[in-house]
Design an enzyme around this catalytic site. Structure first.
Site, short mmCIF file in Angstrom:
data_model
loop_
_atom_site.label_atom_id
_atom_site.label_comp_id
_atom_site.label_asym_id
_atom_site.label_seq_id
_atom_site.Cartn_x
_atom_site.Cartn_y
_atom_site.Cartn_z
N GLN A 191 -4.97 -0.25 -1.11
CA GLN A 191 -3.96 -1.12 -0.45
C GLN A 191 -3.00 -1.69 -1.50
OE1 GLN A 191 -7.57 -1.93 0.62
NE2 GLN A 191 -7.15 -0.08 1.75
N ARG A 198 5.39 4.85 8.59
CA ARG A 198 5.56 3.67 7.72
C ARG A 198 6.99 3.19 7.85
NH1 ARG A 198 3.28 7.09 2.67
NH2 ARG A 198 1.07 7.10 3.17
N GLY A 208 8.13 13.04 -7.99
CA GLY A 208 7.72 14.08 -7.03
C GLY A 208 6.24 13.91 -6.77
N GLY A 232 -5.94 5.73 1.88
CA GLY A 232 -5.65 7.16 1.93
C GLY A 232 -4.87 7.47 0.67
N HIS A 233 -5.51 8.09 -0.31
CA HIS A 233 -4.89 8.34 -1.61
C HIS A 233 -4.67 9.84 -1.78
CE1 HIS A 233 -6.62 4.28 -3.25
NE2 HIS A 233 -5.81 4.14 -2.23
N THR A 234 -3.41 10.21 -1.93
CA THR A 234 -3.04 11.63 -1.93
C THR A 234 -2.84 12.14 -3.35
OG1 THR A 234 -1.80 11.06 0.05
CG2 THR A 234 -1.45 13.28 -0.86
N ARG A 294 0.23 7.07 11.11
CA ARG A 294 1.29 6.22 11.69
C ARG A 294 2.53 6.23 10.81
NH1 ARG A 294 -1.56 0.56 12.12
NH2 ARG A 294 -2.43 1.32 10.17
N LYS A 313 8.35 7.70 -6.57
CA LYS A 313 9.23 8.17 -5.49
C LYS A 313 10.72 7.90 -5.75
CE LYS A 313 7.02 9.01 -1.48
NZ LYS A 313 6.24 8.90 -0.25
N LYS A 367 -0.80 5.29 -5.64
CA LYS A 367 -1.92 4.96 -6.55
C LYS A 367 -2.79 6.18 -6.85
CE LYS A 367 -3.24 1.95 -3.49
NZ LYS A 367 -2.10 1.94 -2.58
N GLY A 411 0.81 -1.22 0.00
CA GLY A 411 0.00 0.00 0.00
C GLY A 411 0.84 1.26 0.00
N ASP A 412 0.19 2.38 -0.24
CA ASP A 412 0.82 3.72 -0.23
C ASP A 412 1.92 3.87 -1.27
OD1 ASP A 412 -0.83 4.33 1.92
OD2 ASP A 412 0.63 3.59 3.38
N ARG A 428 -23.07 -13.33 5.50
CA ARG A 428 -24.34 -13.01 4.84
C ARG A 428 -25.33 -12.31 5.76
NH1 ARG A 428 -24.42 -19.03 3.22
NH2 ARG A 428 -23.36 -18.94 5.23
P1 GDP Z 1 -1.59 5.63 -2.21
O1 GDP Z 1 -2.29 5.15 -1.00
O2 GDP Z 1 -0.99 4.51 -3.00
O3 GDP Z 1 -2.42 6.54 -3.09
O4 GDP Z 1 -0.35 6.50 -1.70
P2 GDP Z 1 -0.39 7.60 -0.51
O5 GDP Z 1 -1.05 8.82 -1.02
O6 GDP Z 1 -0.90 7.00 0.74
O7 GDP Z 1 1.17 7.80 -0.28
C1 GDP Z 1 2.00 8.22 -1.31
C2 GDP Z 1 2.66 9.52 -0.86
O8 GDP Z 1 3.75 9.80 -1.72
C3 GDP Z 1 1.74 10.73 -0.97
O9 GDP Z 1 2.10 11.64 0.03
C4 GDP Z 1 2.05 11.28 -2.35
O10 GDP Z 1 1.80 12.69 -2.43
C5 GDP Z 1 3.52 11.00 -2.45
N1 GDP Z 1 4.04 10.71 -3.79
C6 GDP Z 1 3.46 10.02 -4.81
N2 GDP Z 1 4.35 9.87 -5.83
C7 GDP Z 1 5.48 10.49 -5.44
C8 GDP Z 1 6.77 10.65 -6.04
O11 GDP Z 1 7.05 10.19 -7.13
N3 GDP Z 1 7.72 11.33 -5.30
C9 GDP Z 1 7.44 11.85 -4.08
N4 GDP Z 1 8.43 12.48 -3.43
N5 GDP Z 1 6.25 11.71 -3.48
C10 GDP Z 1 5.29 11.02 -4.15
P1 IMO Z 2 -3.82 2.62 0.64
O1 IMO Z 2 -5.00 2.39 -0.28
C1 IMO Z 2 -1.17 0.94 3.64
C2 IMO Z 2 -2.94 -1.99 6.39
C3 IMO Z 2 -3.06 -1.63 7.85
C4 IMO Z 2 -2.91 -3.00 8.47
C5 IMO Z 2 -3.66 -3.90 7.50
C6 IMO Z 2 -5.09 -4.20 7.90
O2 IMO Z 2 -3.70 4.02 1.10
O3 IMO Z 2 -2.59 2.06 0.04
P2 IMO Z 2 -7.33 -2.79 7.80
O4 IMO Z 2 -7.72 -1.50 8.47
O5 IMO Z 2 -7.43 -2.75 6.32
O6 IMO Z 2 -8.05 -3.97 8.37
O7 IMO Z 2 -5.77 -2.99 8.20
O8 IMO Z 2 -3.64 -3.22 6.27
N1 IMO Z 2 -3.56 -1.04 5.45
C7 IMO Z 2 -2.88 -0.20 4.66
N2 IMO Z 2 -1.54 0.04 4.58
N3 IMO Z 2 -2.03 1.57 2.82
C8 IMO Z 2 -3.35 1.32 2.86
O9 IMO Z 2 -4.22 1.80 1.96
C9 IMO Z 2 -3.83 0.43 3.85
N4 IMO Z 2 -5.06 -0.01 4.20
C10 IMO Z 2 -4.88 -0.91 5.17
O10 IMO Z 2 -2.04 -0.75 8.25
O11 IMO Z 2 -1.56 -3.39 8.46
MG MG Z 3 -2.28 5.47 1.07
#
Ligand code: GDP
Ligand code: IMO
Ligand code: MG
Length: 443
Positions: free
Chosen positions: A244, A325, A430, A60-62, A323, A351, A36, A32-33, A163
């Site tokens: 995720q 990472r 970036g 959490g999609h930024t 939290r 990144k 996306k 995850g993170d 169900r």
């Molecule tokens: P997601 O859950 O997969 O959508 O990712 P998150 O938004 O949780 O975390 C990705 C973080 O990296 C966010 O703060 C984005 O703004 C940032 N980000 C995404 N792509 C890049 C990149 O290529 N470089 C940098 N420095 N930050 C990035």
């Molecule tokens: P995005 O879409 C990173 C992790 C939690 C925990 C496990 C189970 O932003 O990539 P849950 O609340 O789903 O039952 O937690 O999954 N987790 C994530 N880690 N990015 C996420 O979403 C996550 N969604 C859940 O930290 O380890």
């Molecule tokens: Mg995220």
């Protein structure tokens, strides 16, 4: 290998509404993170629909456009594009309270959110207050701590599997809602009272709350499967946005330290639908290093100053829970496994900028496990017991030089591409929408 084409990337880049590619999925390929949200937002201008098909507001999609940062938990990352219709399909567990807050926050930023450009499936299972309480109390006690987001995801999917879940459509009739909630509460009450000793909302309170939220959601409620079916027949373009990552998949992930949905590409077919078609491209989003939030094994975790610096420079703090990472090296056995289990056809690498000036780098090439060499992970492999082996790379000094990838950065990326066996078609360097290079046609 296609990096030589970097200079001409705009000419080469040819995903457009006029092109034949109709369906693509964005899949998180690690824990995850991976970025996306940013990649989905970028592509949304080329697609008619962006669809969330699993997970809930654990995501959490930024997205950063100019100086404006938007974090989306439940609404698809296509919403910032006015010509794109965002769908929350039936595979998502849906918290109507979070939905309302998110819609209102977007509107306050003057982003158009109407039932014309956002729809929610009538058949989503609802996350109630009871699910959230149960998730939080369970995860705070005992040795089975998973480190969940506490958003009620697991308990809501449990009720779906057994169900007895409540669907969005049930929120529109107070009597049906009360009846179904009563059935759900009967068992949970025993847990709340006898096992956990916590307060919980009464049946009446919860019925009123969900009914009222249901009225808010009503104009957005649709059968999203039928919308997708019609869209495909009309030759519209559909982008599926995963939440995720593959390693958190309930079946393919590092069980039990996973989420409760199918985060891999298979989830598209059950959680949203793709009638008459297959995914034409499954774009795996990989961070240039690895991160993990929550509990569970992490073979390439970096412990020490270098990892802490990457964590700090990469702002590796959860977009949902805040939290920290954990940070680690790229892990080829897991990358190859994610590619196989989600049938990933191309890579978007994010990144890479964070790895500049971080000292010498490493990529895990294989594991040693019970005397054997493991080059590709597999379900059930005990990641607590593997010993990672690494290939060393020199410190990177820049992402680009004279508009080409700087040579050491090129080598790091090229090695990954060769090992992965599929093309790296784009690179993010970036957080902003514009900080992206396309290396090869996305078709
Ligand atoms: P997601 O859950 O997969 O959508 O990712 P998150 O938004 O949780 O975390 C990705 C973080 O990296 C966010 O703060 C984005 O703004 C940032 N980000 C995404 N792509 C890049 C990149 O290529 N470089 C940098 N420095 N930050 C990035
Ligand atoms: P995005 O879409 C990173 C992790 C939690 C925990 C496990 C189970 O932003 O990539 P849950 O609340 O789903 O039952 O937690 O999954 N987790 C994530 N880690 N990015 C996420 O979403 C996550 N969604 C859940 O930290 O380890
Ligand atoms: Mg995220």
């Amino acid at each position: 290998m296609t990096f030589h084409s970097l200079k001409n990337y705009e000419i080469l880049y040819s995903v457009s509404k006029g092109r034949h590619m109709q369906t693509m999925a964005i899949i998180g390929a690690q824990w995850g993170d991976e970025g996306k949200g940013k990649i989905t937002d970028y592509f949304s201008k080329y697609f008619d629909y962006v669809v969330r098909f699993q997970g809930g507001n654990n995501a959490g999609h930024t997205i950063i456009v100019g100086e404006e940062k938007t974090v989306l938990h439940i609404i698809p990352s296509g919403i910032l594009n006015p010509n794109c219709h965002s769908l929350i399909a039936h595979g998502v567990v849906f918290n109507p309270e979070v939905f309302k807050i998110e819609v209102e926050n977007l509107k306050a930023k003057n982003i158009s959110v109407t039932h014309e450009n956002l729809s929610v499936s009538l058949h989503c299972n609802i996350i109630t207050s009871y699910h959230q309480l149960l998730d939080q109390i369970r995860d705070s006690k005992g040795s089975q701590k998973i480190g969940t987001t506490g958003k009620g995801i697991g308990p809501a999917y449990e009720d779906r599997s057994s169900r007895r879940g409540i669907k969005l459509i049930d929120l529109f009739d107070k009597e049906i809602l009360r009846k179904k909630l009563k059935r759900v509460l009967a068992e949970k009450e025993i847990l709340f009272k006898s096992l956990y000793n916590i307060d919980y909302p009464s049946l009446e309170e919860e019925t009123e709350k969900l009914f009222s939220l249901g009225q808010y959601v009503f104009p957005f409620a649709q059968d999203t499967f039928s919308i997708i079916d019609k869209a495909i027949q009309e030759n519209k373009k559909i982008l599926y946005e995963g939440a995720q990552g593959v390693l958190l998949d309930i079946d393919y992930g590092t069980f039990p330290f996973v989420t409760s949905s199918n985060t891999s590409a298979g989830g598209v077919y059950t959680g949203a639908g793709l009638p008459g078609k297959n995914l034409e491209e499954t774009l795996g989003i990989f961070k240039a290093y690895t991160t993990r939030v929550g509990e569970g094994p992490f073979p390439t975790e970096m412990k020490g100053a270098q990892g802490e610096k990457i964590q700090k420079d990469g702002h590796e703090f959860g977009a949902t829970t805040g939290r920290t990472r954990k940070v680690g090296w790229l892990d080829l056995p897991l990358i190859k496994y994610a590619i196989k289990s989600s049938n990933i056809t191309a890579i978007a690498l994010t990144k890479i900028d964070i790895l500049i000036n971080q000292g010498p780098l490493k990529i895990c090439t294989h594991y040693e496990y019970e005397g054997k060499k493991i080059e590709v992970a597999y379900p059930g492999l005990d990641l607590e017991k593997v010993t990672p082996h690494y290939k060393d790379f020199p410190e990177l000094s820049a992402v680009f030089e004279n508009e080409e990838l700087e040579s050491k950065t090129h080598n790091y990326i090229k090695y990954l591409e060769e090992q992965a066996g599929i093309p790296i078609k784009m690179i993010a360097y970036g957080p902003r929408r514009s900080e992206l290079k396309i290396l090869q046609d996305i078709v």
